[in-house]
Write an enzyme that holds these catalytic residues in place. Structure first.
Site, mmCIF file in Angstrom:
data_model
loop_
_atom_site.group_PDB
_atom_site.id
_atom_site.type_symbol
_atom_site.label_atom_id
_atom_site.label_comp_id
_atom_site.label_asym_id
_atom_site.label_seq_id
_atom_site.Cartn_x
_atom_site.Cartn_y
_atom_site.Cartn_z
ATOM 1 N N ASP A 9 0.848 -1.197 0.000
ATOM 2 C CA ASP A 9 0.000 0.000 0.000
ATOM 3 C C ASP A 9 0.885 1.249 0.000
ATOM 4 O O ASP A 9 1.717 1.426 0.886
ATOM 5 C CB ASP A 9 -0.940 -0.004 1.213
ATOM 6 C CG ASP A 9 -2.113 0.933 1.030
ATOM 7 O OD1 ASP A 9 -1.904 2.112 0.665
ATOM 8 O OD2 ASP A 9 -3.257 0.497 1.238
ATOM 9 N N SER A 50 -7.173 4.002 -1.411
ATOM 10 C CA SER A 50 -6.965 2.552 -1.382
ATOM 11 C C SER A 50 -8.237 1.771 -1.701
ATOM 12 O O SER A 50 -8.151 0.629 -2.149
ATOM 13 C CB SER A 50 -6.432 2.115 -0.016
ATOM 14 O OG SER A 50 -5.121 2.596 0.156
ATOM 15 N N GLU A 218 -1.018 -8.047 1.852
ATOM 16 C CA GLU A 218 -0.781 -6.596 1.783
ATOM 17 C C GLU A 218 0.263 -6.143 2.802
ATOM 18 O O GLU A 218 0.159 -6.449 3.998
ATOM 19 C CB GLU A 218 -2.070 -5.811 2.044
ATOM 20 C CG GLU A 218 -1.842 -4.304 1.808
ATOM 21 C CD GLU A 218 -2.939 -3.404 2.331
ATOM 22 O OE1 GLU A 218 -3.102 -2.315 1.765
ATOM 23 O OE2 GLU A 218 -3.615 -3.764 3.308
ATOM 24 N N ASP A 223 2.091 2.715 3.403
ATOM 25 C CA ASP A 223 1.236 3.891 3.214
ATOM 26 C C ASP A 223 1.169 4.734 4.482
ATOM 27 O O ASP A 223 1.316 5.965 4.423
ATOM 28 C CB ASP A 223 -0.163 3.410 2.813
ATOM 29 C CG ASP A 223 -1.187 4.514 2.766
ATOM 30 O OD1 ASP A 223 -1.098 5.357 1.865
ATOM 31 O OD2 ASP A 223 -2.079 4.539 3.642
ATOM 32 N N ASP A 265 -1.311 -0.116 -4.846
ATOM 33 C CA ASP A 265 -2.565 0.558 -5.206
ATOM 34 C C ASP A 265 -2.330 2.001 -5.659
ATOM 35 O O ASP A 265 -3.071 2.546 -6.452
ATOM 36 C CB ASP A 265 -3.571 0.500 -4.051
ATOM 37 C CG ASP A 265 -2.963 0.877 -2.698
ATOM 38 O OD1 ASP A 265 -1.751 1.200 -2.639
ATOM 39 O OD2 ASP A 265 -3.702 0.852 -1.703
HETATM 40 ZN ZN LIG Z 1 -3.083 6.167 2.233
#
Ligand SMILES: [Zn+2]
Length: 357
Positions: A9, A50, A218, A223, A265
């Site tokens: 992510d 996301s 993931e 992120d 993503d």
């Molecule tokens: Zn984010």
């Protein structure tokens, strides 16, 4: 035939290369024979979140930011996990965030708003499409607005075994959830090797599947770290995710007949590595935003069908390529495409660049 689909992510090339630079190690990413570029824009925005990003990676469809598993006009989409389950494969999901967070949810849930965590937890409890799921987010199962104890319901009503830690599980069990924290899992520095260990555990379980398996993994907190502009945390998360990728790649190399696809993503943080002194010698990590950017991400592939993952593609193209690799062609849902904003050209607009609509 097995598929291991791994999503970092917020991880575009800058995050991967930053980890390579700082770790002084050859990371697993450089071992993939096929690499491509993935355009991440959503049906509503040049910059995806996301939920829309995950929906596009999981299904054939771009959707509006914030929407999980449905088109902009609220039609549920069938995900690659759901198609492969229908075709007889066993399925698993391993994450380091809530199991109900946007990216994992896009593979099994359908809700108009990503923050509907209680509803997503209920859909997970009820689904027959997921054999095993590992991550955090217990509060959405036992501290709910409707006061239901979903953990008990999962066991009593829906045939799950539910565990608090990886250590306790019966790996021969055909349906289990390991929900190892009330909240997201702690940051990598605190949670140790939870993610790669969870991938190993999932692979030991799914290895027994008669018709193969689909596993989604993931690296959720790359992120979070980039939103926080915290390079130490980002590096920890990147190296942790790289270790998880190594576990998957080693499995595929040993067993054969396993496609590993690693992608993201979207990019988070607008990370670049300039030398602030302009000398080209001492690159530092420089973030340009506390949010996401429209920078494309990479896709890295190994195994049968991996040669499809080269060139420039859209995020919604990956499902069909994975299904093709598994020998299932033309499994579409007949829904129209929602392509959203197209970036036409970048022009100079006074002292900054902007993207014309
Ligand atoms: Zn984010």
């Amino acid at each position: 035939m097995n598929v291991i689909y791994m999503i970092g992510d917020g991880m575009a090339l800058p995050q991967v290369y930053a980890a390579m630079l700082a770790s002084h190690e050859k990371m697993t990413f450089s071992q993939f024979p096929y690499i491509g570029v993935v355009d991440t824009h959503s049906a509503s925005n040049d910059i995806t979140d996301s939920a829309a990003g995950g929906t596009a990676l999981a299904s054939d469809h771009k959707t509006k930011n914030g929407m999980v598993g449905m088109t902009p006009d609220f039609i549920p989409v069938k995900t690659v996990l759901e198609v492969l389950k229908e075709q007889g494969k066993e399925t698993g999901i391993v994450v380091s965030c809530y199991v109900t967070h946007a990216t994992p949810a896009t593979f099994y849930a359908k809700v108009p708003k990503r923050k509907q965590y209680d509803d997503i937890a209920m859909q997970l409890a009820e689904t027959e499409n997921v054999n095993l799921i590992i991550g955090g987010g217990r509060k959405y199962f036992n501290q709910r607005e409707d006061s239901l104890n979903l953990l008990e319901m999962m066991v009593d009503k829906y045939g799950w075994k539910v565990y608090d830690t990886l250590a306790d599980i019966d790996e021969t069990c055909k349906k289990y959830a390991v929900i190892a924290n009330d909240d997201h899992m702690p940051p990598a520095a605190e949670r140790g090797d939870f993610l790669p260990r969870a991938v190993k555990t999932a692979l030991r379980t799914l290895d027994n599947a008669e018709n193969g398996f689909f596993l989604m993994v993931e690296g959720s907190q790359i992120d979070f770290a980039c939103h926080a502009q915290d390079s130490t945390w980002m590096m920890d998360e990147m190296l942790d995710f790289d270790y998880a990728v190594k576990v998957a790649l080693d499995y595929a190399k040993e067993k054969g007949n396993t496609l590993v696809v690693v992608t993201a993503d979207h990019e988070t943080g607008g990370l670049t590595m300039p030398d602030p002194n302009g000398k080209y010698t001492n690159p530092v990590f420089n973030y340009s935003t506390r949010s996401h950017t429209c920078l494309p991400v990479m896709v890295y592939a190994y195994g049968p069908g991996a040669e499809q993952f080269t060139g420039w593609m859209q995020n919604r193209d990956l499902k069909a390529k994975i299904l093709n690799a598994c020998g299932f062609e033309n499994i579409g849902d007949g829904l129209p495409e929602y392509d959203g904003p197209q970036i036409k050209a970048v022009k100079v607009n006074h002292d900054s660049y902007s993207i014309p609509k």
